[in-house]
Design a protein around this motif. Structure first.
Motif, PDB file in Angstrom:
ATOM      1  N   GLY A   1       0.834  -1.194   0.000  1.00 36.41           N
ATOM      2  CA  GLY A   1       0.000   0.000   0.000  1.00 36.41           C
ATOM      3  C   GLY A   1       0.872   1.247   0.000  1.00 36.41           C
ATOM      4  O   GLY A   1       2.098   1.147  -0.031  1.00 36.41           O
ATOM      5  N   PRO A   2       0.260   2.423   0.076  1.00 31.75           N
ATOM      6  CA  PRO A   2       1.005   3.689   0.086  1.00 31.75           C
ATOM      7  C   PRO A   2       1.927   3.796   1.297  1.00 31.75           C
ATOM      8  O   PRO A   2       2.966   4.460   1.225  1.00 31.75           O
ATOM      9  CB  PRO A   2      -0.087   4.752   0.158  1.00 31.75           C
ATOM     10  N   THR A   3       1.553   3.152   2.427  1.00 32.81           N
ATOM     11  CA  THR A   3       2.397   3.246   3.625  1.00 32.81           C
ATOM     12  C   THR A   3       2.756   1.854   4.129  1.00 32.81           C
ATOM     13  O   THR A   3       2.559   1.518   5.273  1.00 32.81           O
ATOM     14  CB  THR A   3       1.677   4.046   4.728  1.00 32.81           C
ATOM     15  N   GLY A   4       3.290   1.010   3.232  1.00 29.71           N
ATOM     16  CA  GLY A   4       3.747  -0.313   3.634  1.00 29.71           C
ATOM     17  C   GLY A   4       2.743  -1.398   3.342  1.00 29.71           C
ATOM     18  O   GLY A   4       1.705  -1.143   2.717  1.00 29.71           O
ATOM     19  N   PRO A   5       3.051  -2.649   3.767  1.00 30.91           N
ATOM     20  CA  PRO A   5       2.184  -3.793   3.480  1.00 30.91           C
ATOM     21  C   PRO A   5       0.768  -3.533   3.986  1.00 30.91           C
ATOM     22  O   PRO A   5       0.586  -3.001   5.064  1.00 30.91           O
ATOM     23  CB  PRO A   5       2.829  -4.933   4.278  1.00 30.91           C
ATOM     24  N   ALA A   6      -0.204  -3.884   3.175  1.00 26.42           N
ATOM     25  CA  ALA A   6      -1.595  -3.579   3.526  1.00 26.42           C
ATOM     26  C   ALA A   6      -2.483  -4.771   3.201  1.00 26.42           C
ATOM     27  O   ALA A   6      -2.238  -5.503   2.240  1.00 26.42           O
ATOM     28  CB  ALA A   6      -2.063  -2.354   2.747  1.00 26.42           C
ATOM     29  N   ILE A   7      -3.518  -4.925   4.030  1.00 31.02           N
ATOM     30  CA  ILE A   7      -4.523  -5.953   3.743  1.00 31.02           C
ATOM     31  C   ILE A   7      -5.493  -5.325   2.763  1.00 31.02           C
ATOM     32  O   ILE A   7      -6.098  -4.290   3.046  1.00 31.02           O
ATOM     33  CB  ILE A   7      -5.249  -6.354   5.030  1.00 31.02           C
ATOM     34  N   THR A   8      -5.588  -5.931   1.606  1.00 31.33           N
ATOM     35  CA  THR A   8      -6.309  -5.299   0.509  1.00 31.33           C
ATOM     36  C   THR A   8      -7.539  -6.128   0.133  1.00 31.33           C
ATOM     37  O   THR A   8      -7.455  -7.348   0.030  1.00 31.33           O
ATOM     38  CB  THR A   8      -5.379  -5.174  -0.711  1.00 31.33           C
ATOM     39  N   TYR A   9      -8.682  -5.414  -0.046  1.00 30.67           N
ATOM     40  CA  TYR A   9      -9.936  -6.059  -0.404  1.00 30.67           C
ATOM     41  C   TYR A   9     -10.410  -5.521  -1.736  1.00 30.67           C
ATOM     42  O   TYR A   9     -10.281  -4.321  -1.990  1.00 30.67           O
ATOM     43  CB  TYR A   9     -11.012  -5.738   0.642  1.00 30.67           C
TER      44      TYR A   9
END
Ligand SMILES: Nc1ncnc2c1ncn2[C@@H]1O[C@H](COP(=O)(O)OP(=O)(O)OP(=O)(O)O)[C@@H](O)[C@H]1O
Ligand SMILES: [Mg+2]
Length: 459
Positions: free
Chosen positions: A132-140
């Motif tokens: 994500g824009p600010t590091g690893p992100a949980i994305t749906y």
């Protein structure tokens, strides 16, 4: 009389009940607290992850519901998402709506970067860990079709870091609480061990009182678990004392019963000795009866002694025992001087029956009186040891080794039956005391007889 406990090695440590129980408490607390920590963090993590995913799921659906698709695939939001975190720049909560090869809308929080629209595959929500824009992100993501049939991708992302931080905070707090609980449990365990084992300490003290002779049985009240053992021990001690007492009485009776017939035989032998024809066998008879009489006197002295009776509880003050002996000796040997030096104080005492101690010491002092030139010294050391020192001829080295044997006499010039030292040695041994003979170093002459507690190096 000191007992040297072996140094506690790894096995010696497990030899202690206290150490064993304490170790068990440590293992138990460790397992319990460790188990709670492990399961609590597991359950919490699972729970919080589920909650997160549910929330994001709702957000994707809300996003999809809020987007209005105008002519020419122009998209716009009818109103902002209800969660204000999508408005704060780089908050970690982002959304993105994009039309296939067309217009893109992003949340106000997303001041930089982009979300991968490929997360959205179809009408069913899917999720994965993405950048994500600010590091690893949980994305749906989820796809809806526009009226003209083009794919519109709805993507929501939340920084993995936020989830991790929540879990870490919980874990930290839980660990602190559980550590405090562990400390409290171990402290309670130590208390239980100390409190629970106190009766055993009392038993050990009672045993050493018994050994020291201040009591005749194991005294005190004990918990039901060890009370039967203590009762059995007391019964055993009483039984033993009774048996030994009976044996002593019987030995005394026997020796006493033999005295009169022996006196008659001796009389008869003396009469026969007058006669020329029977004087030779009479001499043999007389010598044999003398030996028998010696044995009888010795056995009677032993039977009188309480030493072998195993009846503990006796205690004798040296000054009390010595006073009558000294006055008797001064009358018995009026030409000798008897001096007493006491370095231990008037309270010095021995765990020995007073009759026995008196018999023992009077034998030693009588010898010193018999063989001294002019003076007998009695020295009570600081440790309570007693030394009888005379200024007589002393003993040859070979004689010292045999002096404790029954009937040993090295100076026929003085009266006696050779029993005194044997009896004294017997009594000392029965009480675990050490009795030693030693010549005074030259130029002094005379014998030093020492009576003291048996040290750890004594044979
Ligand atoms: N203080 C001493 N100085 C020199 N010789 C000693 C001394 N004490 C004991 N002996 C020697 O050791 C022998 C044994 O002593 P013990 O007391 O056993 O017998 P006893 O004095 O001869 O007789 P009893 O004590 O039975 O009347 C004595 O006969 C004597 O030769
Ligand atoms: Mg003697």
């Amino acid at each position: 009389m000191t007992h040297h406990a072996p140094l506690p090695g790894p096995r010696g440590l497990l030899n202690s009940l206290r150490a064993r129980v304490l170790l068990a408490v440590l293992v138990w607390v460790g397992l319990g607290i460790g188990g709670i920590w492990f399961s609590a963090t597991r359950v919490f993590t699972k729970h919080i992850e589920e909650q997160y995913h549910e929330e994001l799921d709702v957000h994707v659906r809300e996003l999809a519901g809020l987007v209005k698709i105008g002519p020419g695939e122009h998209i716009e939001l009818t109103r902002p998402l209800s969660d204000p975190r999508y408005l704060v720049p780089l908050s970690g909560f982002y959304w993105q709506v994009s039309v296939d090869r067309g217009m893109i809308l992003r949340s106000a929080s997303m001041t930089r970067g982009a979300l991968d629209e490929d997360v959205a595959h179809g009408p069913v929500i899917v999720h994965r860990l993405d950048n994500g824009p600010t590091g690893p992100a949980i994305t749906y993501g989820l796809i809806r079709k526009s009226p003209s049939g083009r794919d519109i991708h709805f993507v929501i992302a939340t920084d993995q870091r936020l989830l991790d931080e929540t879990i870490a905070r919980f874990t930290r707090e839980l660990t602190l609480w559980l550590l405090a609980l562990a400390v409290a449990l171990v402290a309670t365990g130590v208390f239980i061990v100390v409190f629970g084992f106190r009766p055993l300490d009392r038993l050990a003290q009672a045993t050493s009182r018994l050994r020291a002779g201040t009591t005749a049985r194991l005294d005190g009240h004990y918990p039901v678990e060890i009370a039967p053992l203590v009762d059995d021990l007391n019964a055993y001690i009483a039984h033993n004392t009774a048996i030994v007492d009976r044996a002593r009485v019987q030995a005394g009776n026997l020796a006493h019963a033999l005295r009169t017939p022996l006196a008659v035989i001796t009389d008869e032998a003396e009469r026969l000795a007058q006669d020329r024809g029977t004087s030779a066998p009479a001499a043999v008879l007389l010598e044999q009866t003398r030996l028998m009489a010696q044995q009888i006197e010795y056995q009677l002295a032993r039977a009188r002694s309480a030493a072998g009776s195993g009846a503990p509880g006796a205690i004798s003050r040296l000054s009390d025992v010595l006073a009558p002996i000294l006055s008797a000796m001064r009358r018995l040997h009026p030409d000798k001087r008897f001096d007493l030096v006491n370095h231990a104080g008037p309270e010095a005492a021995w765990p020995v029956d007073p009759v026995d101690l008196s018999e023992l010491l009077s034998n030693l002092i009588d010898n010193a009186g018999k063989w001294s030139e002019s003076r007998v010294q009695l020295v009570i050391g600081e440790d309570g040891s007693v030394r009888v020192i005379d200024d007589g001829p002393g003993l040859a080295v070979g004689d010292i080794a045999r002096a404790f044997e029954i009937g040993s006499r090295f100076d026929p010039g003085k009266p006696g039956s050779g029993l005194g030292l044997a009896i004294a040695h017997d009594i000392a041994t029965a009480y675990g005391l050490s009795l030693t003979l030693e010549n005074r170093p030259s130029p002094a002459h005379g014998l030093v007889v020492q009576l003291r507690a048996r040290g750890p190096t004594d044979p």
